[in-house]
Write a protein that holds these residues in place. Structure first.
Motif, PDB file in Angstrom:
ATOM      1  N   VAL A  11       0.849  -1.196   0.000  1.00  0.00           N
ATOM      2  CA  VAL A  11       0.000   0.000   0.000  1.00  0.00           C
ATOM      3  C   VAL A  11       0.883   1.244   0.000  1.00  0.00           C
ATOM      4  O   VAL A  11       0.650   2.184  -0.764  1.00  0.00           O
ATOM      5  CB  VAL A  11      -0.977  -0.008   1.191  1.00  0.00           C
ATOM      6  N   TRP A  12       1.910   1.267   0.849  1.00  0.00           N
ATOM      7  CA  TRP A  12       2.819   2.418   0.888  1.00  0.00           C
ATOM      8  C   TRP A  12       3.471   2.635  -0.471  1.00  0.00           C
ATOM      9  O   TRP A  12       3.564   3.763  -0.946  1.00  0.00           O
ATOM     10  CB  TRP A  12       3.909   2.210   1.936  1.00  0.00           C
ATOM     11  N   GLN A  13       3.935   1.563  -1.079  1.00  0.00           N
ATOM     12  CA  GLN A  13       4.609   1.679  -2.375  1.00  0.00           C
ATOM     13  C   GLN A  13       3.653   2.183  -3.451  1.00  0.00           C
ATOM     14  O   GLN A  13       4.028   3.019  -4.276  1.00  0.00           O
ATOM     15  CB  GLN A  13       5.230   0.338  -2.770  1.00  0.00           C
ATOM     16  N   ALA A  14       2.427   1.691  -3.437  1.00  0.00           N
ATOM     17  CA  ALA A  14       1.451   2.153  -4.422  1.00  0.00           C
ATOM     18  C   ALA A  14       1.126   3.632  -4.210  1.00  0.00           C
ATOM     19  O   ALA A  14       1.142   4.427  -5.152  1.00  0.00           O
ATOM     20  CB  ALA A  14       0.183   1.303  -4.350  1.00  0.00           C
ATOM     21  N   LEU A  15       0.832   4.006  -2.962  1.00  0.00           N
ATOM     22  CA  LEU A  15       0.499   5.403  -2.683  1.00  0.00           C
ATOM     23  C   LEU A  15       1.676   6.336  -2.946  1.00  0.00           C
ATOM     24  O   LEU A  15       1.477   7.485  -3.346  1.00  0.00           O
ATOM     25  CB  LEU A  15       0.012   5.553  -1.240  1.00  0.00           C
ATOM     26  N   ALA A  16       2.887   5.863  -2.738  1.00  0.00           N
ATOM     27  CA  ALA A  16       4.072   6.694  -2.975  1.00  0.00           C
ATOM     28  C   ALA A  16       4.120   7.195  -4.414  1.00  0.00           C
ATOM     29  O   ALA A  16       4.645   8.281  -4.681  1.00  0.00           O
ATOM     30  CB  ALA A  16       5.340   5.917  -2.633  1.00  0.00           C
ATOM     31  N   ALA A  78       9.801   2.404   3.467  1.00  0.00           N
ATOM     32  CA  ALA A  78       9.234   1.533   4.504  1.00  0.00           C
ATOM     33  C   ALA A  78       9.555   2.050   5.899  1.00  0.00           C
ATOM     34  O   ALA A  78       8.681   2.089   6.768  1.00  0.00           O
ATOM     35  CB  ALA A  78       9.746   0.103   4.333  1.00  0.00           C
ATOM     36  N   ALA A  79      10.794   2.460   6.123  1.00  0.00           N
ATOM     37  CA  ALA A  79      11.195   2.951   7.446  1.00  0.00           C
ATOM     38  C   ALA A  79      10.424   4.226   7.810  1.00  0.00           C
ATOM     39  O   ALA A  79       9.927   4.368   8.927  1.00  0.00           O
ATOM     40  CB  ALA A  79      12.695   3.191   7.494  1.00  0.00           C
ATOM     41  N   GLY A  80      10.321   5.149   6.876  1.00  0.00           N
ATOM     42  CA  GLY A  80       9.624   6.405   7.147  1.00  0.00           C
ATOM     43  C   GLY A  80       8.136   6.219   7.360  1.00  0.00           C
ATOM     44  O   GLY A  80       7.544   6.809   8.277  1.00  0.00           O
ATOM     45  N   CYS A  81       7.508   5.407   6.534  1.00  0.00           N
ATOM     46  CA  CYS A  81       6.066   5.160   6.691  1.00  0.00           C
ATOM     47  C   CYS A  81       5.783   4.389   7.972  1.00  0.00           C
ATOM     48  O   CYS A  81       4.774   4.646   8.643  1.00  0.00           O
ATOM     49  CB  CYS A  81       5.522   4.420   5.476  1.00  0.00           C
ATOM     50  N   GLU A  82       6.664   3.460   8.330  1.00  0.00           N
ATOM     51  CA  GLU A  82       6.484   2.716   9.580  1.00  0.00           C
ATOM     52  C   GLU A  82       6.584   3.653  10.785  1.00  0.00           C
ATOM     53  O   GLU A  82       5.793   3.555  11.724  1.00  0.00           O
ATOM     54  CB  GLU A  82       7.504   1.586   9.692  1.00  0.00           C
ATOM     55  N   ARG A  83       7.536   4.586  10.755  1.00  0.00           N
ATOM     56  CA  ARG A  83       7.629   5.581  11.840  1.00  0.00           C
ATOM     57  C   ARG A  83       6.325   6.366  11.944  1.00  0.00           C
ATOM     58  O   ARG A  83       5.802   6.587  13.032  1.00  0.00           O
ATOM     59  CB  ARG A  83       8.791   6.546  11.589  1.00  0.00           C
ATOM     60  N   ASN A  84       5.811   6.796  10.791  1.00  0.00           N
ATOM     61  CA  ASN A  84       4.558   7.556  10.801  1.00  0.00           C
ATOM     62  C   ASN A  84       3.383   6.696  11.233  1.00  0.00           C
ATOM     63  O   ASN A  84       2.461   7.192  11.891  1.00  0.00           O
ATOM     64  CB  ASN A  84       4.298   8.179   9.428  1.00  0.00           C
ATOM     65  N   ARG A  85       3.380   5.418  10.906  1.00  0.00           N
ATOM     66  CA  ARG A  85       2.318   4.521  11.355  1.00  0.00           C
ATOM     67  C   ARG A  85       2.301   4.446  12.874  1.00  0.00           C
ATOM     68  O   ARG A  85       1.259   4.516  13.514  1.00  0.00           O
ATOM     69  CB  ARG A  85       2.489   3.118  10.769  1.00  0.00           C
ATOM     70  N   GLN A  86       3.493   4.355  13.459  1.00  0.00           N
ATOM     71  CA  GLN A  86       3.586   4.296  14.915  1.00  0.00           C
ATOM     72  C   GLN A  86       3.177   5.617  15.559  1.00  0.00           C
ATOM     73  O   GLN A  86       2.664   5.627  16.678  1.00  0.00           O
ATOM     74  CB  GLN A  86       4.996   3.887  15.328  1.00  0.00           C
ATOM     75  N   ARG A  87       3.372   6.707  14.862  1.00  0.00           N
ATOM     76  CA  ARG A  87       3.000   8.027  15.389  1.00  0.00           C
ATOM     77  C   ARG A  87       1.509   8.315  15.279  1.00  0.00           C
ATOM     78  O   ARG A  87       1.018   9.267  15.879  1.00  0.00           O
ATOM     79  CB  ARG A  87       3.751   9.122  14.617  1.00  0.00           C
TER      80      ARG A  87
END
Length: 124
Positions: A11-16, A78-87
């Protein structure tokens, strides 16, 4: 950091793709919609991922003179979106994203609306 969920990663890759410095064609928008549909995630969650996880990371790309147009590094994304997911649980993060919504998503809104229409066509 643990590995992100492979469904969410797609999903992140598609939205990116919405934040690449290029004009997306119809077949690319259809691909994004197909990836989002294949995730099985509810529409509300896809919209939250767009606003709270992907947009805060990628919006600067479309506000720079020569942004990335070929794609984003998968590990960095992936790292950046995962950080934002946790936030996302943080009121501060959600408030900041709502306040800066136009700045972060303004350049992608036309394409995002097209993707949403494609999703609606399949859900009905």
């Amino acid at each position: 950091m643990t590995s992100p969920d492979p469904v969410r990663l797609r999903v992140w890759q598609a939205l990116a793709s919405l934040w690449l410095d290029t004009e997306l064609q119809d077949h690319q928008l259809r691909w994004i919609a197909a990836e989002l549909r294949a995730s099985g995630l509810p529409r509300e969650e896809l919209e939250a991922i767009y606003l709270y996880e992907v947009a805060p990371l990628l919006w600067p790309n479309l506000w720079t003179p020569a942004g990335a147009w070929a794609g984003f590094d998968a590990a960095w994304l992936a790292a950046g979106c995962e950080r934002n997911r946790q936030r996302r649980a943080s009121r501060w993060h959600r408030g900041k994203c709502r306040l800066l919504r136009w700045l972060m998503t303004g350049a992608t809104l036309g394409d995002w609306r097209q993707v949403q229409l494609l999703l609606d066509q399949e859900f009905h």
